[in-house]
Design a protein around this motif. Structure first.
Motif, PDB file in Angstrom:
ATOM      1  N   LEU A 445       0.799  -1.220   0.000  1.00  0.00           N
ATOM      2  CA  LEU A 445       0.000   0.000   0.000  1.00  0.00           C
ATOM      3  C   LEU A 445       0.833   1.272   0.000  1.00  0.00           C
ATOM      4  O   LEU A 445       0.443   2.277  -0.615  1.00  0.00           O
ATOM      5  N   LYS A 446       2.002   1.272   0.654  1.00  0.00           N
ATOM      6  CA  LYS A 446       2.778   2.495   0.813  1.00  0.00           C
ATOM      7  C   LYS A 446       3.967   2.592  -0.126  1.00  0.00           C
ATOM      8  O   LYS A 446       4.493   3.686  -0.346  1.00  0.00           O
ATOM      9  N   VAL A 447       4.408   1.468  -0.655  1.00  0.00           N
ATOM     10  CA  VAL A 447       5.594   1.468  -1.518  1.00  0.00           C
ATOM     11  C   VAL A 447       5.230   1.096  -2.954  1.00  0.00           C
ATOM     12  O   VAL A 447       5.575   1.808  -3.892  1.00  0.00           O
ATOM     13  N   LYS A 448       4.490  -0.013  -3.123  1.00  0.00           N
ATOM     14  CA  LYS A 448       4.148  -0.473  -4.467  1.00  0.00           C
ATOM     15  C   LYS A 448       2.856   0.146  -4.992  1.00  0.00           C
ATOM     16  O   LYS A 448       2.608   0.139  -6.199  1.00  0.00           O
ATOM     17  N   TYR A 449       2.008   0.662  -4.084  1.00  0.00           N
ATOM     18  CA  TYR A 449       0.712   1.252  -4.445  1.00  0.00           C
ATOM     19  C   TYR A 449      -0.147   0.263  -5.234  1.00  0.00           C
ATOM     20  O   TYR A 449      -0.645   0.557  -6.315  1.00  0.00           O
ATOM     21  N   ARG A 450      -0.321  -0.918  -4.680  1.00  0.00           N
ATOM     22  CA  ARG A 450      -1.103  -1.947  -5.359  1.00  0.00           C
ATOM     23  C   ARG A 450      -1.999  -2.654  -4.348  1.00  0.00           C
ATOM     24  O   ARG A 450      -1.995  -2.332  -3.157  1.00  0.00           O
ATOM     25  N   ASN A 557       9.658  -1.086  -8.531  1.00  0.00           N
ATOM     26  CA  ASN A 557       8.765  -0.242  -9.322  1.00  0.00           C
ATOM     27  C   ASN A 557       7.522   0.025  -8.487  1.00  0.00           C
ATOM     28  O   ASN A 557       7.376  -0.508  -7.401  1.00  0.00           O
ATOM     29  N   VAL A 558       6.656   0.884  -8.997  1.00  0.00           N
ATOM     30  CA  VAL A 558       5.323   1.027  -8.430  1.00  0.00           C
ATOM     31  C   VAL A 558       4.330   0.553  -9.482  1.00  0.00           C
ATOM     32  O   VAL A 558       4.679   0.361 -10.652  1.00  0.00           O
ATOM     33  N   ARG A 559       3.100   0.375  -9.057  1.00  0.00           N
ATOM     34  CA  ARG A 559       2.076  -0.128  -9.967  1.00  0.00           C
ATOM     35  C   ARG A 559       1.976   0.769 -11.198  1.00  0.00           C
ATOM     36  O   ARG A 559       1.927   1.991 -11.110  1.00  0.00           O
ATOM     37  N   MET A 575      11.807   8.558  -4.599  1.00  0.00           N
ATOM     38  CA  MET A 575      11.195   9.818  -4.180  1.00  0.00           C
ATOM     39  C   MET A 575       9.689   9.842  -4.387  1.00  0.00           C
ATOM     40  O   MET A 575       9.009  10.774  -3.952  1.00  0.00           O
ATOM     41  N   GLY A 576       9.152   8.849  -5.041  1.00  0.00           N
ATOM     42  CA  GLY A 576       7.722   8.812  -5.322  1.00  0.00           C
ATOM     43  C   GLY A 576       6.939   7.870  -4.447  1.00  0.00           C
ATOM     44  O   GLY A 576       5.721   7.747  -4.607  1.00  0.00           O
ATOM     45  N   ASN A 577       7.618   7.167  -3.537  1.00  0.00           N
ATOM     46  CA  ASN A 577       6.891   6.265  -2.638  1.00  0.00           C
ATOM     47  C   ASN A 577       7.475   6.384  -1.237  1.00  0.00           C
ATOM     48  O   ASN A 577       8.241   7.315  -0.949  1.00  0.00           O
ATOM     49  N   GLU A 578       7.148   5.455  -0.360  1.00  0.00           N
ATOM     50  CA  GLU A 578       7.558   5.567   1.032  1.00  0.00           C
ATOM     51  C   GLU A 578       8.700   4.620   1.389  1.00  0.00           C
ATOM     52  O   GLU A 578       8.808   4.146   2.530  1.00  0.00           O
ATOM     53  N   LEU A 579       9.575   4.348   0.409  1.00  0.00           N
ATOM     54  CA  LEU A 579      10.818   3.654   0.731  1.00  0.00           C
ATOM     55  C   LEU A 579      11.616   4.477   1.736  1.00  0.00           C
ATOM     56  O   LEU A 579      11.660   5.717   1.664  1.00  0.00           O
ATOM     57  N   ASP A 580      12.280   3.788   2.661  1.00  0.00           N
ATOM     58  CA  ASP A 580      13.072   4.482   3.679  1.00  0.00           C
ATOM     59  C   ASP A 580      14.500   4.747   3.229  1.00  0.00           C
ATOM     60  O   ASP A 580      15.111   5.751   3.633  1.00  0.00           O
ATOM     61  N   MET A 581      15.011   3.861   2.382  1.00  0.00           N
ATOM     62  CA  MET A 581      16.432   3.909   2.059  1.00  0.00           C
ATOM     63  C   MET A 581      16.636   3.372   0.646  1.00  0.00           C
ATOM     64  O   MET A 581      15.890   2.512   0.167  1.00  0.00           O
TER      65      MET A 581
END
Length: 609
Positions: A445-450, A557-559, A575-581
């Protein structure tokens, strides 16, 4: 001898280069154009392959296209004639396009190749039948001297399923099932019916299936497919529309199941889960009957698989455990992209009669066949993109990454050559801690948006796989599903099941809940020291810190986006998702250090893949 293979003009176009029978470079066009499943002529992928080898198109002995357009046109025309006057609107749309462009693909290919070499000689251009390309992609890179080869997909020219024998440098297809009867198209029809996108949403149906019960398997076998004991089959085409229409199924199909086609924005219900479980059960049974028959017919103990259906890792796992073959090898780019590799190898071994060399391992080099970047180039590109990073030596970089993962951070991992095929295998990956009950949902939900229900794969040290999974053999390409070992499971109470519903993976079902599906299965990637030493070192360090030799591994990647290719792609996704590192080469980037003005905007449609 250098041969370039090309797949294009349908979906997942790609290019692959072989030198004296060795695969030296391969990539999908989508990674460069950033257009998912890009079907166009693979200019960028070809340019990469040639550049990686340090040659121009003038240095190619042959260029091979992965199917035969005239045979495909014959199938299209005969289908329309046989079913006329049905499909007249579809005929009006497709035939003019064929007459204008697709029927003359030799001229189109020649013109495109002349952009790489003005004097390109058309006599160097060859065409390989679609299923032979698939079969060659499976057998020739396999580690087997001899093997049975099974190819299953939607459709090539005419064939949808084919059986072949491979021995040394010889490969011969001896049986085929023809269009419109297709396991791939049957599965795609259910993909469409359950509201997912054909040619990309089949993974979602496979992932959804364990949430349901195969209540409609008998309905499918009674009405949609006549499946024989030897695995041969015929579909009842009165339920389908893909021959001459614009959809996969028709109203009769919907009436059979008692509900209309689900639109992508509608919620998934238990009904859709049961339909998914039912088509998966039917596919499993069909593939098992086919492979058992193939084992009896050939007497061979090795099996190679290719074609889009061979990406169904649930069915692959059942074939392996069925025991009719001792060893199974699956082409990691089993879909149409892999046809670029197969067509080039078929030309080398069959057309040119060149001998095959087997060295005890497969010929895909771990599938790490794409672009790579030097440390200096990575630093230059990231700096130009505005990234803030620290440069560490390898031990310090591995320690920082392992510590972040042990602290339940989500990490983007970009190292070495990009993978060829749909799976990230530790070169362009998003990694996480499999012990975390929240990791699966958070990554989705927060990183892949799927969709939250979709499972993740465990990357596990090869030497530790049997301790954690009911699986004793190699699975380097994440193409086989096996169960988590009984001694690693925690059985969930009925109350917990009801509480979490479709998010059942949030329950601590095992010691590694983030990679344990609701049926206690997992899509395993075994990590080998010889093919990816850096990823092996990271897993080893994580094991030293935590006692667990496993990481969540999903594509970087994201969805709706292809897997990242360049350092800039990786930074933009970060920069487009909620990856920490983010770790790119020896560069370590923390999200908290970055300029928020560089945050990427991902606008995703509901039906994006």
């Amino acid at each position: 001898m250098r041969i370039l293979g090309i797949s294009a003009f349908y979906h997942d176009s790609a290019a692959a280069l072989i030198e004296d029978g060795r695969i030296v470079a391969a990539a999908q066009e989508e990674r460069f154009t950033r257009r998912k499943h890009d079907p166009t002529f693979p200019h960028s992928a070809i340019a990469y392959c040639l550049g990686d080898a340090g040659i121009t198109a003038d240095g190619l002995d042959h260029v091979v296209f992965y199917d035969k357009p005239f045979l495909k046109f014959e199938r299209l025309l005969e289908t329309y004639i046989a079913l006329a006057p049905r499909g007249f609107r579809s005929f009006q749309m497709s035939i003019p396009l064929w007459l204008r462009e697709k029927l003359f693909q030799k001229s189109l290919l020649r013109d495109e190749l002349k952009k790489f070499a003005d004097g390109f000689d058309t006599s160097r251009l060859l065409f390989c039948e679609h299923h032979l390309s698939h079969a060659a992609s499976a057998f020739y890179p396999s580690p087997f001297e001899s093997a049975a080869v099974l190819t299953m997909d939607g459709v090539g020219e005419w064939a949808t399923t084919s059986a072949a024998r491979g021995n040394g440098d010889a490969l011969e297809i001896f049986q085929e099932i023809h269009f419109p009867h297709s396991l791939g198209l049957l599965y795609s029809a259910v993909t469409y019916y359950t509201g997912f996108k054909v040619n990309s949403g089949e993974y979602k149906v496979m992932g959804l299936a364990p949430y349901g019960e195969p209540k409609y398997a008998k309905l499918i076998l009674d009405h949609l497919i006549d499946l024989k004991p030897d695995g041969s089959f015929r579909l009842d085409m009165s339920y389908f529309d893909y021959c001459t229409g614009f959809t996969m199924t028709n109203d009769r199909f919907a009436k059979l199941f008692g509900r209309p086609v689900r639109s992508p924005d509608q919620l998934l219900t238990q009904f859709h889960m049961d339909v998914a479980a039912s088509i998966q059960a039917v596919l499993d049974e069909a593939v098992l009957r086919l492979t058992r028959s193939l084992a009896r017919q050939t007497g061979l103990r090795n099996l190679c698989l290719a074609g889009g259906v061979a990406l169904n890792c649930v069915a692959n796992g059942k074939v392996l455990r069925d025991g009719h073959f001792d060893n199974i090898w699956i082409q990691p780019a089993a879909g149409d992209a892999g046809g670029a590799v197969g067509s080039a190898l078929a030309a080398y071994h069959i057309f040119k009669g060149q001998p095959r060399k087997i060295n005890g391992s497969d010929g895909m080099s771990g599938s790490y066949l794409g672009p790579h970047y030097s440390q200096a180039e990575i630093e230059r590109r990231l700096a130009a993109a505005g990234a803030k990073f620290a440069v560490l030596d390898e031990p310090a970089m591995l320690e920082a990454t392992a510590q972040a993962l042990a602290g339940e951070k989500a990490v983007g991992w970009f190292q070495g050559r990009m993978e060829f095929g749909p799976r990230s295998l530790g070169a362009r990956s998003i990694l996480g801690d499999p012990r975390s009950p929240a990791m699966q949902k958070d990554l989705n939900l927060k990183v892949k948006y799927r969709e939250s229900f979709r499972p993740f794969a465990p990357a596990v040290l090869r030497e530790d796989v049997l301790e954690w999974f009911d699986h004793a053999s190699d699975s380097p390409y994440m193409l086989i599903v096996a169960d988590v070992s009984e001694n690693k499971r925690r059985h969930v109470t009925p109350g917990e099941q009801a509480m979490f519903g479709i998010d059942k993976l949030n329950v601590s079902r095992s010691e590694i809940p983030a990679v344990t599906h609701v049926d206690y299965s997992a899509r395993i990637q075994t990590v080998h020291r010889d093919t990816n030493p850096l990823f092996h070192k990271l897993l080893s360090r994580f094991k030293a810190l935590t006692g667990c030799p496993i990481l969540v591994n999903t594509s970087f990647n994201v969805r709706g986006e292809p897997i990242v290719c360049t350092p800039e792609d990786a930074f933009r996704c970060f920069m487009g998702n909620e990856l920490d590192m983010l770790v790119v080469g020896n560069c370590v980037l923390q999200k908290s250090d970055q300029d928020t003005a560089l945050k990427s905007d991902y606008s995703l449609s509901l039906d994006a893949d």
